[in-house]
Design an enzyme around this catalytic site. Sequence first.
Site, PDB file in Angstrom:
ATOM      1  N   ALA A 129     -42.181 -47.167 -44.755  1.00 30.56           N
ATOM      2  CA  ALA A 129     -42.868 -45.877 -44.559  1.00 30.56           C
ATOM      3  C   ALA A 129     -42.583 -45.338 -43.168  1.00 30.56           C
ATOM      4  CB  ALA A 129     -44.379 -46.036 -44.760  1.00 30.56           C
ATOM      5  N   GLU A 362     -39.694 -39.695 -33.938  1.00 27.66           N
ATOM      6  CA  GLU A 362     -40.835 -38.759 -33.890  1.00 27.66           C
ATOM      7  C   GLU A 362     -40.779 -37.747 -35.031  1.00 27.66           C
ATOM      8  OE1 GLU A 362     -42.803 -39.324 -29.695  1.00 27.66           O
ATOM      9  OE2 GLU A 362     -43.118 -37.539 -30.878  1.00 27.66           O
ATOM     10  N   GLY A 363     -40.314 -38.223 -36.174  1.00 25.35           N
ATOM     11  CA  GLY A 363     -40.161 -37.360 -37.342  1.00 25.35           C
ATOM     12  C   GLY A 363     -38.721 -36.878 -37.401  1.00 25.35           C
TER      13      GLY A 363
END
Length: 379
Positions: A129, A362-363
């Site tokens: 995830a 960070e995405g």
Amino acid sequence: MDFELDDALLSLQETARRFADEEVIPVAAQYDASGEFPREILRKAWELDLSHTFIPEEHGGVGLSVLGSCVAVEEVSRGCSGITTSMISNDLGLTPILVGGTEEQKREWLAPCSEEFKVFAFCLSEPGAGSDVAGLQLHAEKDGDHYILNGTKAWITNGGVADLYTVFATLDRSKRHAGICAFVLSRDTPGLTPGKKEDKMGQRASDTCVIHFDNVRVPARQRLGEEGQGFKIAMATLDRTRPLIGALATGIARRALEESLAYSKERKAFGQPIGEFQAVQFMLADMAKDIEAGRLLTWQSAWLLDQGRPASKQSSMAKCFATDSAMRATTDAVQIFGGNGYTKEYPVEKLMRDAKLMQIYEGTNQIQRVVIARELGRD
Ligand code: COS
């Protein structure tokens, strides 16, 4: 509208620039080669108030604005983005305490950081995830006034070297967002064990690690926010720290331009400096315009956050645009340097390896586009 930095920000910028020139640039290649964690350099950054900048003054911190942090980060990143990632991961790791913590928790966990240099790690991602935060699996089981954590976190910056960890775990995986809780833990908590350190392509001075949680008992008073608020605490944290990644990327792109400009004046082909060819000039011009645009988006998102206004869309735009631009600028820098650019004799190959990570962490930049597109639907 005023695009000038005030005197305090100019002085901060000068301090950060000097720090990059004197302390970071001379050792950047050495840390890149060894992959060693640059603890003493980070301690100096902390002594100069360039690190842990989000801790408010009332808790003994510097209390810099997000704009101020961005100004400092761009300068240090010009020196080495791996070292800067380690530095700003402190603000990433401590922000959940600012966002979700009570005044008492802030006093307990943040105030000591003004007396002693402490490294933070933000533990959100997991082997299964990364982008899908609501799908995280680290399990929190309630046991009286404690929680027991079991599972694994992955790609944790500062993971192997941190003193303090902010950790996201789920009480009930089937509840997705609504099951997630945030906690703060210290390194010496039994059962919390850093695992494998990643051998990365770039940003090698930053420590990236797996963390194992094996029956880790956490007192309920170390939970940040209410049960089920962890997802929103994580999102609000990332809204606040993504502008720092925009600033970090702008620093790398600036270095790529500086190095390319100097080289294009020196290096000759067909009897003239290569900088006199339009093909090279266009690459330099694109770097320069993208640096300006990335910085403006970054500063705008920081300014919105400093006004206490919503900034998810602008933070994602800044992160996405500035990091894609840095990737392009550093790839073009290697192109301008030609064969030399592909060797470790010159600094641009490191810039290109370092830039790649910024499109992922960070995405990912795909997630930034998801956030932007959803916000467009809300306008
Ligand atoms: N601030 C506060 N709340 C937010 C928020 C934000 N920025 N974004 C979403 N929320 C809220 C939503 O309003 C929603 O609340 P309600 O349940 O009360 O309606 C809830 O959180 C769930 O939001 P959403 O449905 O948008 O969640 P999704 O799972 O669809 O997606 C994304 C969220 C993809 C944007 C998120 O998982 C994400 O940012 N992923 C990337 C994570 C990342 O950056 N990882 C890198 C590792 S950390 S270095």
